[in-house]
Write a protein that holds these residues in place. Sequence first.
Motif, PDB file in Angstrom:
ATOM      1  N   GLU A  25       0.814  -1.211   0.000  1.00 63.21           N
ATOM      2  CA  GLU A  25       0.000   0.000   0.000  1.00 63.21           C
ATOM      3  C   GLU A  25       0.854   1.271   0.000  1.00 63.21           C
ATOM      4  OE1 GLU A  25      -4.288   1.202   1.925  1.00 63.21           O
ATOM      5  OE2 GLU A  25      -2.954  -0.122   3.041  1.00 63.21           O
ATOM      6  N   PHE A  26       2.086   1.161   0.521  1.00 59.93           N
ATOM      7  CA  PHE A  26       2.969   2.325   0.578  1.00 59.93           C
ATOM      8  C   PHE A  26       4.187   2.177  -0.332  1.00 59.93           C
ATOM      9  CE2 PHE A  26       0.820   2.457   4.735  1.00 59.93           C
ATOM     10  CZ  PHE A  26       0.322   3.752   4.696  1.00 59.93           C
ATOM     11  N   ALA A  27       4.190   1.150  -1.164  1.00 54.74           N
ATOM     12  CA  ALA A  27       5.348   0.900  -2.027  1.00 54.74           C
ATOM     13  C   ALA A  27       5.631   2.072  -2.963  1.00 54.74           C
ATOM     14  CB  ALA A  27       5.129  -0.381  -2.832  1.00 54.74           C
ATOM     15  N   PHE A  28       4.596   2.841  -3.302  1.00 50.94           N
ATOM     16  CA  PHE A  28       4.777   3.969  -4.220  1.00 50.94           C
ATOM     17  C   PHE A  28       5.716   5.035  -3.658  1.00 50.94           C
ATOM     18  CE2 PHE A  28       1.500   5.429  -1.366  1.00 50.94           C
ATOM     19  CZ  PHE A  28       1.706   6.802  -1.257  1.00 50.94           C
ATOM     20  N   LEU A  29       5.901   5.050  -2.342  1.00 47.67           N
ATOM     21  CA  LEU A  29       6.785   6.045  -1.731  1.00 47.67           C
ATOM     22  C   LEU A  29       8.255   5.773  -2.027  1.00 47.67           C
ATOM     23  CD1 LEU A  29       5.142   6.462   1.803  1.00 47.67           C
ATOM     24  CD2 LEU A  29       5.059   8.090  -0.094  1.00 47.67           C
ATOM     25  N   LEU A  30       8.577   4.510  -2.358  1.00 45.94           N
ATOM     26  CA  LEU A  30       9.977   4.109  -2.504  1.00 45.94           C
ATOM     27  C   LEU A  30      10.291   3.447  -3.846  1.00 45.94           C
ATOM     28  CD1 LEU A  30      10.275   2.586   1.071  1.00 45.94           C
ATOM     29  CD2 LEU A  30      11.488   4.619   0.291  1.00 45.94           C
ATOM     30  N   ASN A  31       9.304   3.351  -4.735  1.00 44.05           N
ATOM     31  CA  ASN A  31       9.506   2.628  -5.981  1.00 44.05           C
ATOM     32  C   ASN A  31       9.005   3.412  -7.193  1.00 44.05           C
ATOM     33  OD1 ASN A  31      10.312  -0.380  -5.174  1.00 44.05           O
ATOM     34  ND2 ASN A  31       8.795   0.347  -3.705  1.00 44.05           N
ATOM     35  N   ASP A  32       9.606   3.098  -8.351  1.00 48.21           N
ATOM     36  CA  ASP A  32       9.191   3.678  -9.637  1.00 48.21           C
ATOM     37  C   ASP A  32       9.148   5.201  -9.588  1.00 48.21           C
ATOM     38  OD1 ASP A  32       8.845   1.071 -10.654  1.00 48.21           O
ATOM     39  OD2 ASP A  32       6.825   0.980  -9.812  1.00 48.21           O
ATOM     40  N   LEU A  33      10.179   5.795  -9.017  1.00 48.36           N
ATOM     41  CA  LEU A  33      10.218   7.245  -8.845  1.00 48.36           C
ATOM     42  C   LEU A  33      10.924   7.899 -10.028  1.00 48.36           C
ATOM     43  CD1 LEU A  33      11.210   7.262  -5.069  1.00 48.36           C
ATOM     44  CD2 LEU A  33       8.934   7.644  -6.028  1.00 48.36           C
ATOM     45  N   THR A  34      10.166   8.592 -10.854  1.00 49.23           N
ATOM     46  CA  THR A  34      10.733   9.288 -12.008  1.00 49.23           C
ATOM     47  C   THR A  34      10.568  10.800 -11.905  1.00 49.23           C
ATOM     48  OG1 THR A  34       8.653   9.009 -13.227  1.00 49.23           O
ATOM     49  CG2 THR A  34      10.352   7.314 -13.536  1.00 49.23           C
ATOM     50  N   SER A  35       9.695  11.254 -11.024  1.00 50.53           N
ATOM     51  CA  SER A  35       9.500  12.692 -10.818  1.00 50.53           C
ATOM     52  C   SER A  35       8.947  12.913  -9.419  1.00 50.53           C
ATOM     53  CB  SER A  35       8.534  13.272 -11.858  1.00 50.53           C
ATOM     54  OG  SER A  35       7.246  12.698 -11.718  1.00 50.53           O
ATOM     55  N   GLN A  36       9.007  14.153  -8.955  1.00 46.26           N
ATOM     56  CA  GLN A  36       8.485  14.517  -7.639  1.00 46.26           C
ATOM     57  C   GLN A  36       9.080  13.641  -6.529  1.00 46.26           C
ATOM     58  OE1 GLN A  36       6.386  17.269  -7.263  1.00 46.26           O
ATOM     59  NE2 GLN A  36       6.910  17.509  -9.425  1.00 46.26           N
ATOM     60  N   PHE A  37      10.410  13.540  -6.514  1.00 47.51           N
ATOM     61  CA  PHE A  37      11.052  12.736  -5.486  1.00 47.51           C
ATOM     62  C   PHE A  37      12.174  13.514  -4.807  1.00 47.51           C
ATOM     63  CE2 PHE A  37      13.249  11.668  -9.476  1.00 47.51           C
ATOM     64  CZ  PHE A  37      14.570  11.923  -9.135  1.00 47.51           C
ATOM     65  N   THR A  38      12.523  13.062  -3.614  1.00 49.65           N
ATOM     66  CA  THR A  38      13.630  13.616  -2.839  1.00 49.65           C
ATOM     67  C   THR A  38      14.787  12.631  -2.908  1.00 49.65           C
ATOM     68  OG1 THR A  38      12.154  14.798  -1.329  1.00 49.65           O
ATOM     69  CG2 THR A  38      14.377  14.319  -0.524  1.00 49.65           C
ATOM     70  N   ARG A  39      15.990  13.144  -3.113  1.00 55.06           N
ATOM     71  CA  ARG A  39      17.160  12.285  -3.292  1.00 55.06           C
ATOM     72  C   ARG A  39      18.356  12.906  -2.578  1.00 55.06           C
ATOM     73  NH1 ARG A  39      21.744  11.755  -6.259  1.00 55.06           N
ATOM     74  NH2 ARG A  39      22.212   9.746  -7.251  1.00 55.06           N
ATOM     75  N   PHE A  40      19.090  12.088  -1.808  1.00 57.80           N
ATOM     76  CA  PHE A  40      20.293  12.600  -1.156  1.00 57.80           C
ATOM     77  C   PHE A  40      21.219  11.453  -0.779  1.00 57.80           C
ATOM     78  CE2 PHE A  40      16.885  12.305   2.058  1.00 57.80           C
ATOM     79  CZ  PHE A  40      17.451  11.455   2.997  1.00 57.80           C
TER      80      PHE A  40
END
Length: 255
Positions: A114-129
């Motif tokens: 249910e929360f996998a979208f927070l950590l997977n298939d991220l192509t836009s609108q994401f935070t990265r560090f």
Amino acid sequence: MSNEIVKFSNQFNNVALKKFDAVHLDVLMAIASRVREKGTATVEFSFEELRGLMRLRKNLTNRQLADKIVQTNARLLALNYMFEDSGKIIQFALFTKFVTDPQEATLAVGVNEEFAFLLNDLTSQFTRFELAEFADLKSKYAKEFYRRAKQYRSSGIWKISRDEFCRLLSVPKSTAEQVRDLNKRVLKPIIEECGPLLGLKIERQYVKRRLSGFVFTFARETPPVIDARPVEARKAEDAGHWTKRRRVRRGVHDH
């Protein structure tokens, strides 16, 4: 491990991680760095590996570290998450599997579908560090500010109201209401730790002489297109543009 990357949906930055201390935050981000783009598959790692990812400075025993790990998930479960599209508010069960074994010194986690979208298939609108950069920060407020600043890495500016800033960073009400305490306990460690790292400057905003919000400015970044190792390239002598370098095995000739 210095190149470990944490990457998650910007929606995760809207979740206030209440009752998290600096070690809890390091545990969570270390886990996040390893489960990203793994779907709901179980990911296992040792306490030794976790210590390395966290750049742990405290000399915690396996039992003490296990307690911190369990506390981290317990604090997540105590939070509520609101889905933007439906307005539903549900318990923030980020992991469906969370097995800590102090005797074997291992941790196994699996992300809730249910929360996998927070950590997977991220192509836009994401935070990265970089995880190492995050882990090297000492104050929990510096860590919480840092990850949100990284959401705005392309523009180099984060404008936010005082109330929302205090909510996101889980600042106690007694501290949030007193500007002197807010400056000393929250903003001071942020400036000291994130200032040199990000080139941070703070503009305070006022309404009728009351502190109403902040405009944080910091060095802009150009985020990479992909997280993997870049393709080796060379400049074509005649075309003046960049092309992929062909790899030719020995004994194989072009025809």
